[in-house]
Design an enzyme around this catalytic site. Sequence first.
Site, short mmCIF file in Angstrom:
data_model
loop_
_atom_site.label_atom_id
_atom_site.label_comp_id
_atom_site.label_asym_id
_atom_site.label_seq_id
_atom_site.Cartn_x
_atom_site.Cartn_y
_atom_site.Cartn_z
N THR B 161 2.31 29.38 -0.15
CA THR B 161 2.95 30.62 -0.58
C THR B 161 1.93 31.70 -0.94
O THR B 161 0.89 31.42 -1.51
CB THR B 161 3.84 30.32 -1.79
OG1 THR B 161 4.81 29.35 -1.39
CG2 THR B 161 4.55 31.55 -2.30
N GLY B 200 0.07 24.73 -7.74
CA GLY B 200 -0.18 24.05 -9.00
C GLY B 200 -1.61 23.56 -9.10
O GLY B 200 -2.16 23.01 -8.14
N GLU B 443 10.18 24.80 -2.17
CA GLU B 443 10.46 23.97 -0.99
C GLU B 443 11.67 24.49 -0.20
O GLU B 443 12.45 23.72 0.35
CB GLU B 443 10.69 22.50 -1.39
CG GLU B 443 9.55 21.86 -2.14
CD GLU B 443 8.27 21.83 -1.31
OE1 GLU B 443 8.37 21.81 -0.07
OE2 GLU B 443 7.18 21.84 -1.92
#
Lengths: 679, 679
Positions: B161, B200, B443
Amino acid sequence: MPAVSGKVNPDLLKERSNCTFNVEEFAVWWNGGPEKLKEKREIEKVLLEDEKEDDDVPISYLSHKELYEASTKKSARLYIKLRRRLPKIELKYGNYAESLGALRKVVNLMRGASAVSEGYPFGVHFSMFLPTILSQGTVEQQKKWALKALNLDIIGTYAQTELGHGTFIRGLETRADFDPRKNEFILSSPTRSSYKWWPGGLGHTVNHVIVLAQLYTRGVHRGLHPFIVQVRDLETHKPMPGVIIGEIGPKIGMKAVNNGFLGFKNVRIPLENMLAKNAQVGAGGVFTKSPASVLTYGTMVFVRVLIVRDAANQLSSAVTIATRYSAVRRQSPIDPNKPEPQIIDHVTQQLKLFPNISKAILFNIVADKVWNIYNEVTEELGRGQLDRLPELHGLSCGLKAVCSADAAAGVEVCRLSCGGHGYMTSSNFPSLYGFATAACTYEGENTVMLLQTARYLMKVWRMALDGKKLMPTVDYLTKYVRTNPRPSKWDNSLLGMIDALECAAANKVRIAFDSVEKRKAAGMGPEEAANMTGIELTQAAVLHTRAYMVRTGYEEVKRITATLSPAIATVLNQVFELFAIDTFFTCMGDLLRFSGLTHTDLDGLQKKLESLLSKIRVNAVGIVDGFDIPDCVLKSTLGAYDGNVYERMFAEAQKSPLNKDPVNESFHLYLKPLMKSNL
Amino acid sequence: MPAVSGKVNPDLLKERSNCTFNVEEFAVWWNGGPEKLKEKREIEKVLLEDEKEDDDVPISYLSHKELYEASTKKSARLYIKLRRRLPKIELKYGNYAESLGALRKVVNLMRGASAVSEGYPFGVHFSMFLPTILSQGTVEQQKKWALKALNLDIIGTYAQTELGHGTFIRGLETRADFDPRKNEFILSSPTRSSYKWWPGGLGHTVNHVIVLAQLYTRGVHRGLHPFIVQVRDLETHKPMPGVIIGEIGPKIGMKAVNNGFLGFKNVRIPLENMLAKNAQVGAGGVFTKSPASVLTYGTMVFVRVLIVRDAANQLSSAVTIATRYSAVRRQSPIDPNKPEPQIIDHVTQQLKLFPNISKAILFNIVADKVWNIYNEVTEELGRGQLDRLPELHGLSCGLKAVCSADAAAGVEVCRLSCGGHGYMTSSNFPSLYGFATAACTYEGENTVMLLQTARYLMKVWRMALDGKKLMPTVDYLTKYVRTNPRPSKWDNSLLGMIDALECAAANKVRIAFDSVEKRKAAGMGPEEAANMTGIELTQAAVLHTRAYMVRTGYEEVKRITATLSPAIATVLNQVFELFAIDTFFTCMGDLLRFSGLTHTDLDGLQKKLESLLSKIRVNAVGIVDGFDIPDCVLKSTLGAYDGNVYERMFAEAQKSPLNKDPVNESFHLYLKPLMKSNL
């Protein structure tokens, strides 16, 4: 419109030039007229300057304790600034309405101005402590405490909820035992669950508290009454003897509100500290009860109407952010031969945004209307007429529940419509949701509210069965009580839709009423029968409330649009029609059950919905601009007026204290040893 | 059942003694058999000890930076502890399924064990970095990086992303230009919006990143491919030259995940750092494309099935907290002559809790089923059979969207059912919601997912029209494609309900299909027609998915109950029936539109619903006890096994750093000057 330094996103410029109406005219109407709009903007300018002079680390990076300290600092400074700008506030002792009118401006300004997006620690001081002194105190008590409170010589809060009891206030356990020898009350917390829990500012901010406690005089329980208790020393701020006080810890939102707990170990207060406008304790413990316990209704209704307006405000902020972002963000081609479109061109996105725009506007219109009813009823109360109070109570409970729930859900739909970026604190959606969802619980938990409305509906259904005349907002039930007409032939008109909604609501009321009666006939007590029918009762209350909102919206919009330019009137009519159709789809199960709608009717509705979305599309940015929420209030990287979304997000991330050092010490302390460990 | 030191709340004791089934037998079934349950409990014991040895300030009081440091510390220690307890993990290079199987235990344990309730900074290392090396890397690449990653000699994340692009991955902008002279790729971020955003651990934790970038060789665009890039020095942790890296700031939940951003200024990496199992770049820039781009489906399906299971887990935690609290909390009399009841006796409360219990259980059962389908299809893929892939894709997209949305909504319903106390961080609802709602976006954003499912449904409707045989999960559509039978006479049976749901789903598919075709016939391109029909398409996808879940639940529960004792089988049947009826009421508008349901049928359903709630009432605490979620995982003051709610809430508040001093310094700094100021 705001002066923008720097470049505005070209897609937003395009939206603004395509808008079919005058945004400034919309802003004037929305904000209640040219003077109010001007004043609002002046105050916001003060705030804007304030923001600039205090460009510290964003509060979302602070610890719980630091956040409290920062918000106390900021709101104290802000209050002084605001008060110096405002004309002198004149409290009229003994005239609650006038005093409150004088107060409202400062209350509203401090609310709107919330130094930080997470509230501030003396909000309850203005919204409840001071108003309760004015409404529940004698004139002497008002003279003693009200001016001090207004000037923040004393800082207070309102303590009702306990660890073990919330909405059911008769269950509260804090005691006030009257000691006739000393003419004092002894406050005590007999159990852990009797500790006061939640009051805003109670933790480390206030020095006075209005405590709701069970009064005992001469060994007899006299019900719940309000007492003013000093909890901290005015000079040292140390807790008074016997006072156990502190803050309750972090929450989803309202993080700067400093909610606290409070316990009493036989704390004595003088006789005159019981707020005694309604009930009194005389020397020796003679108790005089309130002339009409129903009088407490009034304040509750007042607060619930405020919540409907809060819901409108929260939604208008949320749709402003999401609509501007949706005009700026480009994603997922519709036509593979063209560049990616603005996401506001995806019809599924429009369905997320525009019904919430319509709710923001209609909630506000309904709040205005109910506010007027409230004022009428209050005036009637003054003349001793109480007959419209139950109707207003039933109405305001239902509106509080439906609008707060819809606003919370709407804020989340808007947030999710912004994808992952909406999940970031810097979007300000998390704070908005924190406020919106809290209103589903406070001032009467929503399910309990709906059951109150349903109880009123059961009463009026019985009255209608008995042939009695009903109050205006429930009068439509009369039509259905003896016969059960299908709604008049469906013609896709707004009045036809309102008719269908009322028909469905009346039938839900009937079903709930019959279920309760059947259970009673089978030997259940009335309360148990009502509990067992809880699902049908709450459903009836919701549908009744929704039907009321659509009918009221219809009438009010007709009235309002007559005063506006044709361009805005057109837009407002579209917005209302979308609100009505959206309500219709929300209630579709019940509508189909009780109306004669056909496939063709539903196809027609779907087309109407899609056509309205495309009509509102062109003006969506114009409408949210017309809400006139400045960046310093919106506090959102995604929703700012200039649309420079990615730049703002990136700039906000740069302020993270973690980003000040290229390497965080936890690398050396924990990660490197982990990397070198022999697993 | 857990050993409890100290007293258990008497209401909970009563609930447990009234339970009609053996909770341990339920726990064994729910956790996948006696061995798995035993192992789970052993690991939790380790965690429990871990919790005890680290009784610091609760993380909710920490600042953003402190939270990162605390979670890094805790998860590093936990990983070492867990690895020492587990048998050696054997990676089978070149066999993705086996490697992943070996990995799954550590992934799951670290997930379940999340050191703190807000996630941990190397979660993506295990869930995506390492699996992607194993699935997309050549055997040589796996040998080079996988073991190092397993042992955390290197720490990685997965960066797809960007600030400007999420779900629509073809729009990603990060570039990898091949330089044939040096056999290197040059990574660059051409715009601000091309910065990677969200991964993350990216902020300050990882030193390696799998970067998804647009590959260019010989001046030609070759599509999106994965590259391994070292972003920090292994010794100093300083960012590598040309790497711009940091963290993105606070979010609603997952606060300890250390999400980061990443930009490249012409960063060079060697040829072998492109993961090359599928597509390859040879010397001089010769590009060999992937044999079947459809192969990437597999991993996406895998992750989406995991999300269905996450949804079940989040809901089971939420209902455990809310159900236990509802058994402990007493409020609002039903019978005015009796003491206040446990709030779980209010029927409206049961309607909030029990349908969510049924969802937690059914989501898990459906996840098991789809997991089996996934394994079958993966095996078929290995044999070169691809025909079931589109079906599985359509199914998993719909399930991901519906289950994540229902779970997030369900967590909020449970939270609100706990009144104000649910609003406190110490209830742990805020963290649960943070996780649950994030899954609606990551997702694959849910609306996009539903449109994927709808696209598949449009395709199979066309196939059915053409007389072709359909795949099992959509085969029911065949029945409706030529004729449109009403569901078989309504008999209140489960099969009758499933029939009615499928009838409604088929009709929604038909309506969407016809709308798209009509728009195309009117001259719209297929994509524009699909966009304009977006509302009907997503509705069809939702209804199809719900019908699938009820039918699958029906079949699976029949199979499962045959293996369980009659007492549990009875409860599971009740739970399934409630799930089905709840689904029915959720879809009532569509059901009434397409079925011949009468008033009497609906009355019958309402009675059935009320009767099921009262049957489940007696076992509700038993069921959530059977989920066997220990206090150290539940992390909730409201939901602990012993039910000592008020004591825990009070104790948690005492830990507030603000409560360490009776007077906060902001009194002297800001409040006292405010009190003394002359307003």
